[in-house]
Design an enzyme around this catalytic site. Structure first.
Site, PDB file in Angstrom:
ATOM      1  N   THR A 177       1.386   4.969  -2.510  1.00  8.05           N
ATOM      2  CA  THR A 177       1.829   4.384  -1.242  1.00  8.05           C
ATOM      3  C   THR A 177       2.552   5.463  -0.440  1.00  8.05           C
ATOM      4  OG1 THR A 177       2.035   2.145  -2.071  1.00  8.05           O
ATOM      5  CG2 THR A 177       3.660   2.784  -0.434  1.00  8.05           C
ATOM      6  N   ARG A 205      -2.430 -10.760  -3.372  1.00 10.24           N
ATOM      7  CA  ARG A 205      -1.116 -10.271  -3.806  1.00 10.24           C
ATOM      8  C   ARG A 205      -0.449  -9.477  -2.676  1.00 10.24           C
ATOM      9  NH1 ARG A 205       1.221  -4.879  -4.284  1.00 10.24           N
ATOM     10  NH2 ARG A 205       2.670  -4.858  -6.022  1.00 10.24           N
ATOM     11  N   GLY A 207       2.824  -6.897  -1.900  1.00  4.11           N
ATOM     12  CA  GLY A 207       3.815  -6.081  -2.604  1.00  4.11           C
ATOM     13  C   GLY A 207       5.128  -6.000  -1.850  1.00  4.11           C
ATOM     14  N   ASP A 208       5.933  -5.012  -2.222  1.00  3.27           N
ATOM     15  CA  ASP A 208       7.257  -4.834  -1.625  1.00  3.27           C
ATOM     16  C   ASP A 208       7.212  -4.188  -0.248  1.00  3.27           C
ATOM     17  OD1 ASP A 208       6.301  -2.514  -3.214  1.00  3.27           O
ATOM     18  OD2 ASP A 208       8.038  -1.532  -2.289  1.00  3.27           O
ATOM     19  N   THR A 227       8.507   3.241  -3.049  1.00  2.00           N
ATOM     20  CA  THR A 227       7.187   3.247  -3.683  1.00  2.00           C
ATOM     21  C   THR A 227       7.383   2.894  -5.155  1.00  2.00           C
ATOM     22  OG1 THR A 227       5.339   4.645  -4.386  1.00  2.00           O
ATOM     23  CG2 THR A 227       7.396   5.778  -3.958  1.00  2.00           C
ATOM     24  N   GLY A 228       6.326   2.407  -5.785  1.00  3.70           N
ATOM     25  CA  GLY A 228       6.425   2.030  -7.199  1.00  3.70           C
ATOM     26  C   GLY A 228       5.920   0.618  -7.404  1.00  3.70           C
ATOM     27  N   GLY A 230       5.785  -2.887  -6.943  1.00  7.79           N
ATOM     28  CA  GLY A 230       6.352  -3.773  -5.926  1.00  7.79           C
ATOM     29  C   GLY A 230       7.098  -4.947  -6.507  1.00  7.79           C
TER      30      GLY A 230
HETATM   31  N1  ASP Z   1       4.922  -0.355  -3.907  1.00  9.96           N
HETATM   32  C1  ASP Z   1       3.508  -0.554  -3.725  1.00  9.96           C
HETATM   33  C2  ASP Z   1       3.155  -1.988  -4.002  1.00  9.96           C
HETATM   34  O1  ASP Z   1       3.657  -2.531  -4.964  1.00  9.96           O
HETATM   35  C3  ASP Z   1       2.662   0.332  -4.574  1.00  9.96           C
HETATM   36  C4  ASP Z   1       2.919   1.811  -4.481  1.00  9.96           C
HETATM   37  O2  ASP Z   1       4.059   2.239  -4.284  1.00  9.96           O
HETATM   38  O3  ASP Z   1       1.943   2.580  -4.581  1.00  9.96           O
HETATM   39  O4  ASP Z   1       2.332  -2.535  -3.303  1.00  9.96           O
END
Ligand code: ASP
Length: 309
Positions: A177, A205, A207-208, A227-228, A230
């Site tokens: 992300t 779905r 995410g965050d 990022t990470g 979510g």
């Molecule tokens: N944070 C993002 C999500 O959960 C994924 C990512 O950081 O690549 O959608």
């Protein structure tokens, strides 16, 4: 300005080099947009758009695919004036961050999602495309599908059960992300985040990244982008937490403190932040994170070749 291109484990050296080149281009693009009176919003939008065009990042054209091989994207933008806009589950959009900006500037709402989002995009004249599956992402999806089939897939244990019950197999996490935070000469702070979400996610779905306070946040004390995973970031409202700490700490310490809370819980994430004085912060709990920054003395730094700001 600070940018991230996702946390996780980058494969040396090809993937790492591609991320380094891509994030440097995005930094240039953000800086160019801020020249001649461009705002922090112009800077973060332009930097993120550059990464949305680059298939090495998980956003826009490079978005990862869901379990069924479709692209669904989330993006959001927020400023220290508490203006915010975002899109969820967007399809066929090369630049979801631009759509997020239009939601912020043209409507009284914060988040728009499909099916109504399409009507809004038609009304503001944003074109859609069917060409959204980058060849590298299709290859990756086929590989992951095969892993699910052979039971080698790690993570998503509930989804694995869900898909097994539905007669399918399931997923694996790595994150690319993108996000950007910036402060301009007028004192305006902005944060922007754009993503294709998590590989092999269930259709629908969210995410965050587009959720204000979770993957994206800004107020008069600072701005942050995450990022990470979510589902973990949302439970900590990680960006709001970091910006809250910026009331008494500089961005560096505030980001580190927020990320420590994620680390304590074994969460996988990365975070960038900027405070109202232009102090920069970044930290991550994973083995690496792509990042680039430029500080108030115009010193540019790129991950892998420079020390963190
Ligand atoms: N944070 C993002 C999500 O959960 C994924 C990512 O950081 O690549 O959608």
């Amino acid at each position: 300005m600070v940018l991230h291109g996702g946390c996780g484990k980058l494969q040396p050296t090809q993937e790492e080099d591609a991320h380094r080149a891509g994030i440097a281009r995005a930094l240039d693009s953000g800086l160019a947009a801020s020249e001649g009176g461009g705002s922090a919003v112009d800077a973060v939008e332009s930097a993120v758009m550059a990464m949305e065009d680059d298939p090495h990042f998980n956003c826009g054209y490079g978005s990862v695919l869901d379990f069924n091989g479709r692209v669904q994207m989330d993006a959001a933008l927020m400023t220290s004036a508490l203006e915010a806009g975002g899109v969820v589950n967007a399809a066929g959009l090369r630049h979801p961050i631009h759509a997020a900006r239009l939601v912020m500037e043209e409507t009284d709402h914060v988040l728009l999602g499909e099916p109504g989002l399409s009507e809004f995009l038609d009304a503001v004249g944003i074109d859609r495309t069917n060409d959204m599956v980058a060849p590298n992402r299709l290859e990756e999806w086929k590989r992951l599908k095969a892993k699910f089939g052979s039971g080698e897939f790690e993570g998503f244990s509930r989804n694995v059960e869900f898909y097994r019950r539905a007669g399918n197999e399931v997923s694996e996490g790595r994150f690319s992300t993108v996000g950007a935070v910036a402060l301009d000469d007028s004192g305006l702070l902005a944060a922007a985040t754009s993503t294709g979400g998590i590989r092999m996610k269930i259709f629908g779905r969210i995410g965050d990244s587009p959720i204000i306070g979770c993957g994206t946040y800004a107020d008069r004390y600072g701005a942050a982008s995450a990022t990470g995973i979510g589902e973990q970031i949302m439970k900590l409202t990680l960006c709001r937490l970091a910006v809250f700490y910026m009331r008494s700490l500089g961005a560096k310490a505030a980001v580190a403190k927020a990320v420590d809370e994620a680390r304590e819980r074994g969460f996988e994430c990365g975070l960038i932040g900027i405070d109202a004085s232009g102090g920069l912060g970044l930290d991550f709990t994973t083995s690496s994170m792509s990042w680039a920054s430029v500080d108030t003395s115009c010193r540019r730094r790129i991950f892998g070749s420079d020390a963190r700001p």
